[in-house]
Design a protein around this motif. Sequence first.
Motif, PDB file in Angstrom:
ATOM      1  N   THR B 187      35.004  20.205  -0.143  1.00 15.08           N
ATOM      2  CA  THR B 187      36.190  20.793  -0.804  1.00 15.08           C
ATOM      3  C   THR B 187      35.934  21.234  -2.241  1.00 15.08           C
ATOM      4  O   THR B 187      36.577  21.820  -2.903  1.00 15.08           O
ATOM      5  N   GLY B 188      34.516  20.927  -2.881  1.00 16.42           N
ATOM      6  CA  GLY B 188      34.177  21.150  -4.143  1.00 16.42           C
ATOM      7  C   GLY B 188      34.895  20.405  -5.300  1.00 16.42           C
ATOM      8  O   GLY B 188      34.694  20.857  -6.281  1.00 16.42           O
ATOM      9  N   VAL B 189      35.569  19.403  -4.970  1.00 17.89           N
ATOM     10  CA  VAL B 189      36.038  18.380  -5.983  1.00 17.89           C
ATOM     11  C   VAL B 189      34.902  18.211  -7.062  1.00 17.89           C
ATOM     12  O   VAL B 189      35.149  18.074  -8.392  1.00 17.89           O
ATOM     13  N   PRO B 190      33.939  17.609  -6.614  1.00 12.41           N
ATOM     14  CA  PRO B 190      32.874  17.270  -7.510  1.00 12.41           C
ATOM     15  C   PRO B 190      32.257  18.478  -8.405  1.00 12.41           C
ATOM     16  O   PRO B 190      32.058  18.093  -9.582  1.00 12.41           O
ATOM     17  N   GLN B 191      32.372  19.671  -8.120  1.00  8.93           N
ATOM     18  CA  GLN B 191      32.015  20.896  -8.636  1.00  8.93           C
ATOM     19  C   GLN B 191      32.926  20.965  -9.866  1.00  8.93           C
ATOM     20  O   GLN B 191      32.710  21.367 -10.962  1.00  8.93           O
ATOM     21  N   TYR B 192      34.211  20.918  -9.293  1.00  8.61           N
ATOM     22  CA  TYR B 192      35.287  21.169 -10.609  1.00  8.61           C
ATOM     23  C   TYR B 192      35.136  20.095 -11.497  1.00  8.61           C
ATOM     24  O   TYR B 192      35.443  20.596 -12.706  1.00  8.61           O
ATOM     25  N   TYR B 235      24.747  25.406 -18.323  1.00  3.63           N
ATOM     26  CA  TYR B 235      26.055  25.208 -17.698  1.00  3.63           C
ATOM     27  C   TYR B 235      26.341  25.874 -16.421  1.00  3.63           C
ATOM     28  O   TYR B 235      26.599  25.260 -15.416  1.00  3.63           O
ATOM     29  N   ILE B 236      26.071  27.327 -16.564  1.00  4.07           N
ATOM     30  CA  ILE B 236      26.648  28.079 -15.526  1.00  4.07           C
ATOM     31  C   ILE B 236      25.562  27.807 -14.233  1.00  4.07           C
ATOM     32  O   ILE B 236      25.958  27.698 -12.946  1.00  4.07           O
ATOM     33  N   ASN B 237      24.302  27.687 -14.508  1.00  2.00           N
ATOM     34  CA  ASN B 237      23.116  27.218 -13.482  1.00  2.00           C
ATOM     35  C   ASN B 237      23.605  26.000 -12.787  1.00  2.00           C
ATOM     36  O   ASN B 237      23.383  25.847 -11.527  1.00  2.00           O
ATOM     37  N   VAL B 238      24.077  25.003 -13.665  1.00  2.00           N
ATOM     38  CA  VAL B 238      24.522  23.663 -13.029  1.00  2.00           C
ATOM     39  C   VAL B 238      25.646  23.760 -12.229  1.00  2.00           C
ATOM     40  O   VAL B 238      25.874  23.316 -11.053  1.00  2.00           O
ATOM     41  N   ILE B 239      26.593  24.461 -12.699  1.00  3.20           N
ATOM     42  CA  ILE B 239      27.944  24.302 -11.549  1.00  3.20           C
ATOM     43  C   ILE B 239      28.134  25.473 -10.696  1.00  3.20           C
ATOM     44  O   ILE B 239      28.610  25.128  -9.682  1.00  3.20           O
ATOM     45  N   ASN B 240      27.314  26.502 -10.860  1.00  3.91           N
ATOM     46  CA  ASN B 240      27.262  27.461  -9.877  1.00  3.91           C
ATOM     47  C   ASN B 240      26.424  27.319  -8.686  1.00  3.91           C
ATOM     48  O   ASN B 240      25.326  27.280  -8.942  1.00  3.91           O
ATOM     49  N   THR B 241      26.794  27.135  -7.646  1.00  3.23           N
ATOM     50  CA  THR B 241      26.026  26.960  -6.476  1.00  3.23           C
ATOM     51  C   THR B 241      26.415  27.998  -5.141  1.00  3.23           C
ATOM     52  O   THR B 241      27.561  28.242  -4.662  1.00  3.23           O
ATOM     53  N   PRO B 242      25.466  28.856  -4.822  1.00  4.00           N
ATOM     54  CA  PRO B 242      25.886  29.931  -3.802  1.00  4.00           C
ATOM     55  C   PRO B 242      26.301  29.129  -2.463  1.00  4.00           C
ATOM     56  O   PRO B 242      25.685  28.247  -2.186  1.00  4.00           O
ATOM     57  N   GLY B 243      27.353  29.542  -1.945  1.00  4.29           N
ATOM     58  CA  GLY B 243      27.890  29.107  -0.445  1.00  4.29           C
ATOM     59  C   GLY B 243      28.687  27.911  -0.619  1.00  4.29           C
ATOM     60  O   GLY B 243      29.210  27.238   0.326  1.00  4.29           O
ATOM     61  N   THR B 244      29.355  27.631  -1.999  1.00  8.08           N
ATOM     62  CA  THR B 244      29.997  26.476  -2.380  1.00  8.08           C
ATOM     63  C   THR B 244      31.353  27.051  -2.929  1.00  8.08           C
ATOM     64  O   THR B 244      31.374  28.241  -2.926  1.00  8.08           O
ATOM     65  N   ILE B 254      19.607  30.706 -11.185  1.00 10.45           N
ATOM     66  CA  ILE B 254      18.340  30.320 -10.894  1.00 10.45           C
ATOM     67  C   ILE B 254      18.029  28.894 -10.355  1.00 10.45           C
ATOM     68  O   ILE B 254      16.877  28.754  -9.762  1.00 10.45           O
ATOM     69  N   PHE B 255      18.922  28.022 -10.846  1.00 13.56           N
ATOM     70  CA  PHE B 255      18.797  26.639 -10.371  1.00 13.56           C
ATOM     71  C   PHE B 255      19.833  26.015  -9.803  1.00 13.56           C
ATOM     72  O   PHE B 255      20.849  25.998 -10.471  1.00 13.56           O
ATOM     73  N   ASP B 256      19.508  25.207  -8.537  1.00 12.17           N
ATOM     74  CA  ASP B 256      20.968  24.505  -8.047  1.00 12.17           C
ATOM     75  C   ASP B 256      20.506  22.984  -7.745  1.00 12.17           C
ATOM     76  O   ASP B 256      19.560  22.740  -7.365  1.00 12.17           O
ATOM     77  N   PRO B 257      21.466  22.176  -8.509  1.00  6.31           N
ATOM     78  CA  PRO B 257      21.170  20.802  -8.297  1.00  6.31           C
ATOM     79  C   PRO B 257      21.357  20.347  -7.069  1.00  6.31           C
ATOM     80  O   PRO B 257      22.357  20.869  -6.276  1.00  6.31           O
ATOM     81  N   ASP B 258      20.620  19.501  -6.404  1.00  2.00           N
ATOM     82  CA  ASP B 258      20.978  18.837  -5.128  1.00  2.00           C
ATOM     83  C   ASP B 258      22.485  18.383  -5.127  1.00  2.00           C
ATOM     84  O   ASP B 258      22.927  17.549  -6.071  1.00  2.00           O
ATOM     85  N   PRO B 259      23.396  18.880  -4.054  1.00  2.00           N
ATOM     86  CA  PRO B 259      24.752  18.648  -4.203  1.00  2.00           C
ATOM     87  C   PRO B 259      25.069  16.951  -4.230  1.00  2.00           C
ATOM     88  O   PRO B 259      25.773  16.414  -4.866  1.00  2.00           O
TER      89      PRO B 259
END
Lengths: 348, 397
Positions: B187-192, B235-244, B254-259
Amino acid sequence: MISFILRRLGVMALTAACLTFVVFFLTNLSPLLTNLAKTQADMRMSDAQVERWLGNRGYDRNIFVKYGEWVGVVPGYVIEGADGVIRARCQMPGQAIEDIAKYCGVLQGYWGRSTRFQEGVGDIIQTRLGLTGILMFWVMIVMVPAALILGVLAGMRESSKLDRSLSTFAIGTTATPEYVSGVILIALFASTATGLKWFKGTATSAMENPTFENFFLPVITIALYGTGYIARMTRASMAEVMTTQYIRTARLKGVAFHSIVIGHALRNALIAPFTVIMLQFPWLLNGVVIVEKIFNYKGVGWALVEAASNNDIELLLGISVVGVVLVLLTQLISDIGYVYLNPRISVS
Amino acid sequence: MEPLSWIEIIGRILVQLAPVWISLAVIFACSIRFKRRLGLYGRIFDSRIGMIGFGIVMFWTLTGFFSSAFDMIATHDPLAQFSGMKNKLPGTPLNNAEAGEYAYFLLGGDNLARDVFSRVIHGSGVVVLIAPLATVFAFLAGITLGLPAGYYGRRLDTGISFVANLILAFPVILLFYLLVNPGIRQTGVPQYMSMFLFAFPIVFAAVLIQSRYHTDPVKRNLLMFSSLAILGYAYINVINTPGTAISFLNAIDIFDPDPGILNVFVSVVFVNAPTVFRIVRGLVMDIKTRDYVAAAQTRGEGSWYIMLWEILPNARGPLIVDFCLRIGYTTILLGTLGFFGLGLSPEDPNWGATINDGRKLISIYPHPALPPAISLLSLVLGLNLLADGLREESLKD
């Protein structure tokens, strides 16, 4: 004083309402409801079947309506499902659909039904809380005297050898979370590896018949973590009292050291630890969850883990109400007790 | 081949840790040589307790660093299973080891025939990276909210304190179960939440620069632009992950943290921030009655200048001590998450999960559960001792 208590009770009710709503919101997110439907009915259901299952049981409605039903301010649902069965929230097992109550929520004393255990949440919490209560009682019996004695002994002669060694012990226990000390204690005292099979590594049998052999390890595991913390607080407050003028006067007068400690210093030194001990209750709750899992003792903590891993919404809500009431009630008691112990402070 | 004796096992472990010993020796030699010029850090080396604590903490930091960055120290792959090594005792030789392969399981094998020693070593990497970082974020959030709450008081204080107490009223484990699970991740709650919590460093930096340099616009603009560009990009790199749920800026991502790790990280920050807030708020309420604050107010300084440049530096003593203690507490929380199997993948060698795995057979085979338990214990103990040493030294003046 009365208005202070009333205000605190008001804040408590507001906090409980906010907190249960957060729990309600997080457990009613759609992926979790899908999981719930699949574990309750059939793991291989299609999306449409899941939707129908949830619709039949009223899960797909507005969250505020559902929360209102749980609190008991919105009439409970009566839904004629797509499968032709009429389901109602307020229908107790064996009750006819005609004579059900209109409202059924916490305000009416109905805590809902657990989907994991297929029992009333009120009954589950009552039995589980009783078991956890016994555990907590013994923890307190072991922890509080041990911590106070350690703290007073360490604080009465600051930076003596005794103080150094007791303080090191206290730091050591605060650094050992329950899942570490539990495992180490079992390995030492209940395994074939060391050969010392003094205690049992599980407390399942302690639920009916707690004995020294099966209950000692869980109690000591929880108590150890809290002991160090309370002992350090007692030590600090004792050391501070020992430097005050009236203690010096007593010493110069020639009063014996032990009667200074017991007669003059002790009461003032115990004010601060009292607050700390009361505020330890919520911490104990955490330890209880871990220890009940390690020793397989089926109390509230065990029920919390079961409910949370199965997304059992109403049981989780019930347990969170218990948790928040415990936290806020101990805060209130510690504030009131503080006023009685220390006449210089007033709440109004 | 014969199994190793206990003395040989200890000797071989000490040899494996050689890079750590060398770096420790270098750090200690340099620090003690120059301790008079290093401020509070140098004073750690005046107290025995502080030095022991610092030594233990550095030991695990270096172990984590060497094992995850250079793949040194560990003898085997922490996830690899070796035939015939299930639940084998410490010092057991491998069945027909190939050339170049380490021939022994120094601390034995676990119930899936993996090397306990390598798993413990690799488990330190996650802890020494995440625990301090999460504590830093919790501190930035707690400070950014605690300063105005303590300084202005009134409604702002009541509002923020209510929310902080609300979070503190949750039993921690319930909160972890609610916030760390795959369903919540969908649901993306951790990302928010990360969007909210990771914004605090940016706000903090902006206010810090503005309050200090607002009289010198050229310098202010330069500093503000460069720091916001760097922090904003991160900040943008950490919170933004394609497909979520948050994926609107994929072009510069360029960088996506492990969900899983992000989920764990965010919830640990979330649990710690309210306590930090309460500490900062209490300190500010105490310090704002001092004369130098009144002097700054009379001088006409802005309130944020007073909070950040007059009050905060004077609150640093208790905050540094609490920072050390809080890293230890975060380590315990990370272990709790692992112990309940939340967040990271089930075979991940983090200490909490390894303790939980080993616990099931502990009355017969204690060797898989004890090493991670003792490692976690020693790291937290080191941090507590370090905090104690720092407290003693900072009380001296």
